[in-house]
Enzyme design. Structure first.
Site, PDB file in Angstrom:
ATOM      1  N   GLU A  49      46.694   6.593 -20.179  1.00  0.00           N
ATOM      2  CA  GLU A  49      47.583   7.704 -19.822  1.00  0.00           C
ATOM      3  C   GLU A  49      46.801   8.868 -19.219  1.00  0.00           C
ATOM      4  OE1 GLU A  49      50.837   7.302 -19.748  1.00  0.00           O
ATOM      5  OE2 GLU A  49      50.638   5.345 -20.696  1.00  0.00           O
ATOM      6  N   LEU A  97      45.781  -2.798 -18.930  1.00  0.00           N
ATOM      7  CA  LEU A  97      46.106  -2.964 -20.352  1.00  0.00           C
ATOM      8  C   LEU A  97      47.358  -2.202 -20.772  1.00  0.00           C
ATOM      9  CD1 LEU A  97      42.585  -2.708 -22.025  1.00  0.00           C
ATOM     10  CD2 LEU A  97      43.974  -4.765 -21.682  1.00  0.00           C
ATOM     11  N   ARG A  98      47.866  -1.329 -19.893  1.00  0.00           N
ATOM     12  CA  ARG A  98      48.993  -0.489 -20.299  1.00  0.00           C
ATOM     13  C   ARG A  98      50.192  -1.314 -20.764  1.00  0.00           C
ATOM     14  NH1 ARG A  98      53.660   2.074 -19.327  1.00  0.00           N
ATOM     15  NH2 ARG A  98      53.769   4.212 -20.053  1.00  0.00           N
ATOM     16  N   LYS A  99      50.610  -2.249 -19.950  1.00  0.00           N
ATOM     17  CA  LYS A  99      51.786  -3.041 -20.314  1.00  0.00           C
ATOM     18  C   LYS A  99      51.582  -3.791 -21.635  1.00  0.00           C
ATOM     19  CE  LYS A  99      55.203  -6.280 -18.627  1.00  0.00           C
ATOM     20  NZ  LYS A  99      55.676  -7.080 -17.500  1.00  0.00           N
TER      21      LYS A  99
END
Length: 139
Positions: A49, A97-99
């Protein structure tokens, strides 16, 4: 004339050492403990983020092309020479890696997380330096 929200960028840049501090302290923790697992996931999520927020502020402020995805934010930063191609690679690994972190948290491929977490100890300070250099050079 561009409007670059330097204050919001700097707030996020100043958060990077906290993420690094957590990642370093995790190295002293049992990697099988639930505390480690949750803290690692949260630190990675906050790193994603932070990088994408800063990238979005730069893209908006310098009127760069619109990003179509989180990964595209990093690609734009690379294309606009905010970050080098060598720095963009691990940032892309992070952003990818966010998802899994946000939507597939119940079935994470844990072996993907640790190498990224370790790399961030060097990557995040380099990212912060690159952003500050870009801002300095582009007034």
């Amino acid at each position: 004339m561009y409007y670059v929200n330097r204050q919001q960028i700097e707030i996020r840049l100043q958060f990077i050492p906290e993420i690094i501090r957590v990642l370093r302290s995790l190295q002293q923790t049992d990697p099988e403990s639930p505390l480690y697992l949750f803290a690692e996931e949260r630190a990675l999520h906050l790193a994603v983020e932070t990088v994408t927020d800063i990238g979005s502020y730069l893209i908006d402020g310098f009127l760069m092309r619109d990003a179509s995805s989180y990964e595209d934010i990093v690609e734009i930063l690379r294309d606009e020479q905010v970050v080098s191609p060598d720095l963009a690679r691990p940032l892309l690994e992070l952003v990818e890696l966010r998802k899994p972190l946000v939507q597939q948290y119940f079935d994470l491929e844990r072996d993907r997380l640790l190498p990224v977490a370790h790399a961030l100890l060097e990557v995040l300070p380099q990212f912060a330096d690159a952003v500050r250099e870009y801002l300095e050079a582009n007034g």
